[in-house]
Enzyme design. Structure first.
Site, PDB file in Angstrom:
ATOM      1  N   GLY A 217      48.308 103.501  -0.273  1.00 43.39           N
ATOM      2  CA  GLY A 217      47.709 104.589  -1.053  1.00 43.39           C
ATOM      3  C   GLY A 217      48.699 105.326  -1.944  1.00 43.39           C
ATOM      4  O   GLY A 217      49.551 104.722  -2.613  1.00 43.39           O
ATOM      5  N   ILE A 218      48.576 106.642  -1.945  1.00 39.74           N
ATOM      6  CA  ILE A 218      49.386 107.495  -2.818  1.00 39.74           C
ATOM      7  C   ILE A 218      50.876 107.381  -2.470  1.00 39.74           C
ATOM      8  O   ILE A 218      51.744 107.369  -3.349  1.00 39.74           O
ATOM      9  CB  ILE A 218      48.905 108.962  -2.691  1.00 39.74           C
ATOM     10  CG1 ILE A 218      47.482 109.087  -3.258  1.00 39.74           C
ATOM     11  CG2 ILE A 218      49.865 109.928  -3.379  1.00 39.74           C
ATOM     12  CD1 ILE A 218      46.786 110.409  -2.951  1.00 39.74           C
ATOM     13  N   ASP A 237      56.447 105.675   7.701  1.00 38.70           N
ATOM     14  CA  ASP A 237      55.026 105.569   8.089  1.00 38.70           C
ATOM     15  C   ASP A 237      54.960 105.197   9.565  1.00 38.70           C
ATOM     16  O   ASP A 237      56.002 104.938  10.190  1.00 38.70           O
ATOM     17  CB  ASP A 237      54.274 104.532   7.224  1.00 38.70           C
ATOM     18  CG  ASP A 237      52.794 104.907   7.048  1.00 38.70           C
ATOM     19  OD1 ASP A 237      52.090 105.012   8.070  1.00 38.70           O
ATOM     20  OD2 ASP A 237      52.358 105.110   5.893  1.00 38.70           O
ATOM     21  N   ASN A 286      53.818 113.382   2.121  1.00 35.97           N
ATOM     22  CA  ASN A 286      52.552 112.809   1.641  1.00 35.97           C
ATOM     23  C   ASN A 286      51.594 112.409   2.761  1.00 35.97           C
ATOM     24  O   ASN A 286      50.376 112.446   2.565  1.00 35.97           O
ATOM     25  CB  ASN A 286      52.870 111.585   0.764  1.00 35.97           C
ATOM     26  CG  ASN A 286      51.662 110.699   0.562  1.00 35.97           C
ATOM     27  OD1 ASN A 286      50.760 111.033  -0.215  1.00 35.97           O
ATOM     28  ND2 ASN A 286      51.597 109.589   1.285  1.00 35.97           N
ATOM     29  N   ALA A 287      52.126 112.033   3.928  1.00 29.69           N
ATOM     30  CA  ALA A 287      51.251 111.511   4.997  1.00 29.69           C
ATOM     31  C   ALA A 287      50.161 112.523   5.303  1.00 29.69           C
ATOM     32  O   ALA A 287      50.405 113.731   5.328  1.00 29.69           O
ATOM     33  CB  ALA A 287      52.059 111.224   6.253  1.00 29.69           C
ATOM     34  N   LEU A 295      32.076 122.116  12.258  1.00 27.68           N
ATOM     35  CA  LEU A 295      32.798 123.013  13.169  1.00 27.68           C
ATOM     36  C   LEU A 295      32.207 122.996  14.584  1.00 27.68           C
ATOM     37  O   LEU A 295      32.932 122.919  15.573  1.00 27.68           O
ATOM     38  CB  LEU A 295      32.772 124.436  12.589  1.00 27.68           C
ATOM     39  CG  LEU A 295      33.423 125.532  13.418  1.00 27.68           C
ATOM     40  CD1 LEU A 295      34.890 125.222  13.704  1.00 27.68           C
ATOM     41  CD2 LEU A 295      33.310 126.878  12.690  1.00 27.68           C
ATOM     42  N   TYR A 351      40.855 119.843   8.233  1.00 27.88           N
ATOM     43  CA  TYR A 351      41.573 119.319   7.067  1.00 27.88           C
ATOM     44  C   TYR A 351      41.805 120.424   6.018  1.00 27.88           C
ATOM     45  O   TYR A 351      42.908 120.586   5.497  1.00 27.88           O
ATOM     46  CB  TYR A 351      40.758 118.168   6.472  1.00 27.88           C
ATOM     47  CG  TYR A 351      41.417 117.421   5.334  1.00 27.88           C
ATOM     48  CD1 TYR A 351      42.439 116.508   5.574  1.00 27.88           C
ATOM     49  CD2 TYR A 351      41.002 117.609   4.014  1.00 27.88           C
ATOM     50  CE1 TYR A 351      43.028 115.800   4.521  1.00 27.88           C
ATOM     51  CE2 TYR A 351      41.580 116.909   2.965  1.00 27.88           C
ATOM     52  CZ  TYR A 351      42.586 116.001   3.226  1.00 27.88           C
ATOM     53  OH  TYR A 351      43.171 115.318   2.180  1.00 27.88           O
TER      54      TYR A 351
HETATM   55  P1  NAD Z   1      45.961 106.923   3.039  1.00 28.59           P
HETATM   56  O1  NAD Z   1      45.132 107.019   4.252  1.00 28.59           O
HETATM   57  O2  NAD Z   1      45.735 105.770   2.097  1.00 28.59           O
HETATM   58  O3  NAD Z   1      47.517 106.950   3.415  1.00 28.59           O
HETATM   59  C1  NAD Z   1      48.061 107.917   4.292  1.00 28.59           C
HETATM   60  C2  NAD Z   1      49.278 107.322   4.957  1.00 28.59           C
HETATM   61  O4  NAD Z   1      49.790 108.278   5.909  1.00 28.59           O
HETATM   62  C3  NAD Z   1      48.939 106.033   5.733  1.00 28.59           C
HETATM   63  O5  NAD Z   1      49.812 104.986   5.357  1.00 28.59           O
HETATM   64  C4  NAD Z   1      49.121 106.453   7.184  1.00 28.59           C
HETATM   65  O6  NAD Z   1      49.545 105.390   8.041  1.00 28.59           O
HETATM   66  C5  NAD Z   1      50.173 107.556   7.048  1.00 28.59           C
HETATM   67  N1  NAD Z   1      50.181 108.384   8.258  1.00 28.59           N
HETATM   68  C6  NAD Z   1      49.107 108.925   8.869  1.00 28.59           C
HETATM   69  N2  NAD Z   1      49.489 109.527  10.004  1.00 28.59           N
HETATM   70  C7  NAD Z   1      50.828 109.368  10.105  1.00 28.59           C
HETATM   71  C8  NAD Z   1      51.792 109.738  11.097  1.00 28.59           C
HETATM   72  N3  NAD Z   1      51.445 110.383  12.201  1.00 28.59           N
HETATM   73  N4  NAD Z   1      53.076 109.394  10.891  1.00 28.59           N
HETATM   74  C9  NAD Z   1      53.441 108.706   9.778  1.00 28.59           C
HETATM   75  N5  NAD Z   1      52.573 108.324   8.815  1.00 28.59           N
HETATM   76  C10 NAD Z   1      51.275 108.642   8.995  1.00 28.59           C
HETATM   77  O7  NAD Z   1      45.788 108.300   2.286  1.00 28.59           O
HETATM   78  P2  NAD Z   1      46.021 108.684   0.750  1.00 28.59           P
HETATM   79  O8  NAD Z   1      44.706 108.738   0.117  1.00 28.59           O
HETATM   80  O9  NAD Z   1      47.085 107.849   0.135  1.00 28.59           O
HETATM   81  O10 NAD Z   1      46.507 110.199   0.933  1.00 28.59           O
HETATM   82  C11 NAD Z   1      47.846 110.623   0.814  1.00 28.59           C
HETATM   83  C12 NAD Z   1      47.870 112.148   0.871  1.00 28.59           C
HETATM   84  O11 NAD Z   1      47.047 112.683  -0.176  1.00 28.59           O
HETATM   85  C13 NAD Z   1      47.312 112.714   2.172  1.00 28.59           C
HETATM   86  O12 NAD Z   1      48.068 113.843   2.548  1.00 28.59           O
HETATM   87  C14 NAD Z   1      45.911 113.118   1.800  1.00 28.59           C
HETATM   88  O13 NAD Z   1      45.413 114.142   2.631  1.00 28.59           O
HETATM   89  C15 NAD Z   1      46.099 113.575   0.378  1.00 28.59           C
HETATM   90  N6  NAD Z   1      44.858 113.525  -0.411  1.00 28.59           N
HETATM   91  C16 NAD Z   1      44.237 112.342  -0.705  1.00 28.59           C
HETATM   92  C17 NAD Z   1      43.065 112.354  -1.444  1.00 28.59           C
HETATM   93  C18 NAD Z   1      42.319 111.097  -1.826  1.00 28.59           C
HETATM   94  O14 NAD Z   1      41.279 111.191  -2.489  1.00 28.59           O
HETATM   95  N7  NAD Z   1      42.779 109.897  -1.485  1.00 28.59           N
HETATM   96  C19 NAD Z   1      42.520 113.559  -1.866  1.00 28.59           C
HETATM   97  C20 NAD Z   1      43.170 114.750  -1.549  1.00 28.59           C
HETATM   98  C21 NAD Z   1      44.336 114.703  -0.820  1.00 28.59           C
END
Ligand code: NAD
Length: 445
Positions: A217-218, A237, A286-287, A295, A351
């Site tokens: 992802g991001i 990760d 980022n994670a 709720l 969240y």
């Molecule tokens: P994703 O689920 O594709 O990737 C998240 C990554 O974090 C995964 O590789 C996962 O293994 C890792 N991770 C989770 N728990 C972990 C832990 N305990 N230790 C280490 N790594 C861990 O998510 P994404 O969409 O790429 O999101 C990245 C960030 O952007 C997140 O913080 C998310 O909340 C935020 N975000 C995403 C969106 C969206 O639309 N995708 C929107 C708003 C915010």
């Protein structure tokens, strides 16, 4: 993930079909990849407008030229970027002048154009009239951004402290060029205090960055993008994602750190890995995870899981890095928040709380960090096409994807570009901010 509407708009018959069905017609957004270049806006036709005394106009002209852009002389020629110095707007007539001049120029803007307006900060207005006019410009920008989204174009507003001359190269290269494809309708404070006017030297050796959640992802897009800008990236990760993490790290000559951020031993392991290289130039928290439930039905375990990854881990890692003074002067920190952290979202009390917490953390830490010339910002993505949004139920996913001015989801690379920008020396004037990468999402707008 395939965006069928975006595909259909590539064909005349597809556009006809969408018109008949009354469905949105997203435009393919112009994007730019690869590292930031010295002349980032090379060859880009840019039209500059000044209102009243327009005190920034000469420095804007110089900076736009230094970034390689071609200055368009009048509103009759096509332009890909429109920049307006509205910092001197002090009367309703001048506000009207913004409307008239931008209106005249708008017709000549190319599809996917950028509009960037500079205005005085309402907080520094000397009287109620000045405050009203400054605030009126925000309404103008946000409404115009919603209109321009249909053309794949973006409109953003940067507030400047009255009577100051800020560093403008970063503002122009990001908001004025194609890197900000999915950033629109935003109002940010572009600082010009002493700390913001000191552009940190880029270390001659490869700068060191940590990106958490880098396996996909991001996070993966960010690690790749930072590598292109010359960072050595430590990719963190969960151990279960080791294969993807190792592959990515090998591709970008980085280092894989399979660590669960919620483990007690992780801050020590992370600081040891950083210390082995020297000092840290950039931390990207980022994670993130979701455990959605209303709720009344949310378990304590679901609350704890989200809090521990999205917020507690950030605090613990930073405390460990602070305790060992592992930050380089001029270091950068970027924390991933979300539009849910700004607006709240049903089924996401955990969240939304965690992501709002990130914003509070960034606001306070930015003040503490200013002395050392370091910056910290939050990035709040909207709907981004990743595994996280792929897990949404189909109808909610489709609604989320369209509820923004650009009528499409963003790409992980759009968020990566914003992070790379915040990590760049030219973004020094931006600190303590929330940069939304959401296509002007209607959520929390
Ligand atoms: P994703 O689920 O594709 O990737 C998240 C990554 O974090 C995964 O590789 C996962 O293994 C890792 N991770 C989770 N728990 C972990 C832990 N305990 N230790 C280490 N790594 C861990 O998510 P994404 O969409 O790429 O999101 C990245 C960030 O952007 C997140 O913080 C998310 O909340 C935020 N975000 C995403 C969106 C969206 O639309 N995708 C929107 C708003 C915010």
């Amino acid at each position: 993930m395939t965006d069928r509407l975006l595909q259909l708009t590539q064909h005349p018959w597809g556009r006809q079909l969408l018109t008949t069905l009354g469905l949105p017609q997203p435009r393919r957004l112009p994007r730019r990849d690869g590292p930031f270049m010295p002349e980032e806006l090379a060859g880009r036709p840019v039209h500059l407008i000044g209102i009243g005394d327009a005190p920034l106009l000469s420095v804007l002209t110089q900076t736009v030229s230094a970034e390689g852009a071609t200055l368009v002389k009048d509103a009759q020629s096509a332009a890909s970027t429109l920049i307006v110095d509205a910092t001197a707007v002090a009367t309703l007539e001048q506000l009207r002048d913004v409307f008239r001049q931008v209106q005249a120029s708008q017709a000549r803007l190319n599809t996917g154009a950028r509009v960037l307006i500079f205005a005085a900060r309402p907080e520094t207005a000397g009287n109620a009239r000045a405050s009203a006019l400054a605030q009126a410009l925000q309404g103008f920008v946000r409404a115009m951004a919603k209109e321009m989204g249909r053309r794949g174009a973006t409109v953003n507003l940067l507030h400047i402290d009255r009577g100051t001359q800020p560093l403008l190269s970063g503002a122009l290269r990001f908001f004025g060029g194609d890197r900000s494809a999915y950033v629109s309708g935003q109002v940010l404070h572009w600082r010009s205090d002493a700390a913001a006017l000191h552009m940190p030297d880029v270390a001659p050796a490869r700068r060191l960055a940590v990106v958490t959640g880098a396996a996909g992802g991001i996070g993966a897009a960010t690690a790749r993008r930072l590598n292109a800008d010359g960072f050595r990236v430590l990719c963190v990760d969960v151990p279960a994602a080791s294969d993807a993490l190792q592959t990515l790290a090998a591709q970008i000559q980085g280092e894989a750190l399979p660590l669960d951020l919620t483990a007690e031993s992780t801050p020590a392991a992370l600081t040891a890995a950083v210390a082995a290289h020297g000092l840290l130039d950039l931390m990207v928290h980022n994670a993130g995870i979701t455990r959605d439930r209303t709720l009344s039905r949310m378990s304590a375990a679901e609350w704890d899981a989200v809090m521990s990854v999205n917020l507690a881990a950030i605090l613990a890692m930073d405390e460990a890095l602070d305790a060992q003074s592992l930050w380089r002067d001029g270091a950068r920190e970027v924390c991933l928040s979300s539009i849910s952290g700004l607006a709240g979202n049903a089924g996401q009390t955990n969240y939304s709380a965690s992501k709002a917490g990130v914003i509070g953390y960034v606001a306070h830490r930015a003040r503490e960090w200013r002395e050392q010339g370091r910056t910290i910002n939050a990035v709040a993505p909207g709907f981004i096409e990743t595994a996280m949004t792929r897990r949404m139920p189909m109808m909610i996913r489709e609604a989320g994807r369209r509820l923004n001015a650009l009528k499409q989801g963003g790409q992980p690379e759009d968020v990566a570009e914003a992070i790379a920008f915040l990590a760049s020396p030219q973004a020094q004037p931006l600190s303590g901010a929330v940069l939304r990468v959401c296509g002007q999402s209607l959520i929390g707008a």
